[in-house]
Scaffold this active site. Structure first.
Site, mmCIF file in Angstrom:
data_model
loop_
_atom_site.group_PDB
_atom_site.id
_atom_site.type_symbol
_atom_site.label_atom_id
_atom_site.label_comp_id
_atom_site.label_asym_id
_atom_site.label_seq_id
_atom_site.Cartn_x
_atom_site.Cartn_y
_atom_site.Cartn_z
ATOM 1 N N GLU A 45 18.019 26.908 -17.565
ATOM 2 C CA GLU A 45 17.768 26.398 -18.907
ATOM 3 C C GLU A 45 16.695 27.273 -19.543
ATOM 4 O OE1 GLU A 45 16.770 22.268 -18.793
ATOM 5 O OE2 GLU A 45 18.453 21.839 -17.451
ATOM 6 N N ASP A 56 8.018 17.526 -24.352
ATOM 7 C CA ASP A 56 7.410 18.437 -23.388
ATOM 8 C C ASP A 56 5.978 18.042 -23.054
ATOM 9 O OD1 ASP A 56 9.727 19.979 -23.378
ATOM 10 O OD2 ASP A 56 9.065 21.153 -25.085
#
Length: 253
Positions: A45, A56
């Site tokens: 990814e 995140d």
């Protein structure tokens, strides 16, 4: 057949790695991808850095911010990857937020991905309903798989809808926290993994968030087809640059 679907049919657990494109240095992207494949990673990814990354944790946020400072943009990433299929054969997925894709043009973005050999996209802030109504036909036109996320809070009804719209794998977020914020899985998370496994969805599941070593990888893949390591690998890059990637991978497998 899309490379993701081919890989998912293999009789093994899938080991996927996430990192931010353009980190630690702007032009490290291709070398990192090549080294990961060479050392046995099944899928990669590639994070497209964005200034407001919702899901995140601090480790990936910091790498994303540094990558932006380094000069990473959507176009730079596409330029870096234009010859990637001459040397890399495993599935490649771009993970990013919808805004840069919208600015680039969704159809143009998918077309470019198809041209350079990107197999799928993970877009955490694109609701599945909007995708199904407005963008699914474009993704299918270019053979790009769109991967959706589920969490412990996602209802069974919603999971079944996501499963019906998906044609690759479902990204199973191990907890409601941000990336890189936990270590090990408790009984609650194992119960969640088992609950989803028992739903017998048509798309296999790959677990992300909280996987950082061989033990957590093994725990996650007891119930799922594969697992994704992100923050731990980004931390490794922070400490070692692009050296010792082989050591990181071998410690997991």
């Amino acid at each position: 057949m899309n490379r993701i679907n081919q890989k998912l049919q293999a009789d093994k657990k899938i080991f996927s790695i996430y990192f931010s494109a353009g980190y630690p240095k702007l032009n490290d992207t291709v070398q990192i991808i090549q080294d990961l494949e060479k050392n046995g990673v099944d899928m990669i990814e590639i994070g497209l850095p964005f200034s407001d990354p919702l899901a995140d944790g601090p480790t990936i946020q910091a790498s994303s911010t540094q990558a932006l400072h380094n000069g990473m943009t959507t176009q730079v990433l596409f330029d870096q990857l234009k010859d990637i299929r001459k040397t890399v054969s495993i599935p490649l997925v771009i993970m990013g937020y919808f805004n840069p894709m919208l600015q680039y043009g969704v159809e143009n973005f998918c077309k470019k991905c198809a041209e350079i050999g990107i197999d799928g996209l993970i877009i955490p802030d694109l609701p599945v309903d909007v995708y199904a109504d407005e963008y699914k036909a474009i993704f299918e036109k270019y053979g790009i798989i769109n991967v959706f996320l589920i969490t412990p809070q996602t209802s069974d009804k919603r999971i079944r809808f996501i499963d019906s719209v998906s044609n690759g794998f479902i990204y199973m977020v191990s907890s409601a926290s941000v990336t890189g914020s936990q270590s090990g899985f408790g009984s609650e998370q194992e119960a969640y993994f088992k609950r989803i496994a028992d739903m017998n969805l048509q798309n296999p599941q790959v677990i992300g968030f909280g996987i950082n070593n061989a033990e957590t990888f093994k725990q996650a893949t007891r119930f799922a087809k594969g697992a994704i390591i992100g923050s731990a690998f980004v931390s490794h890059l922070t400490e070692n640059g692009t050296t010792k990637i082989n050591e990181f991978v071998k410690a997991i497998l």
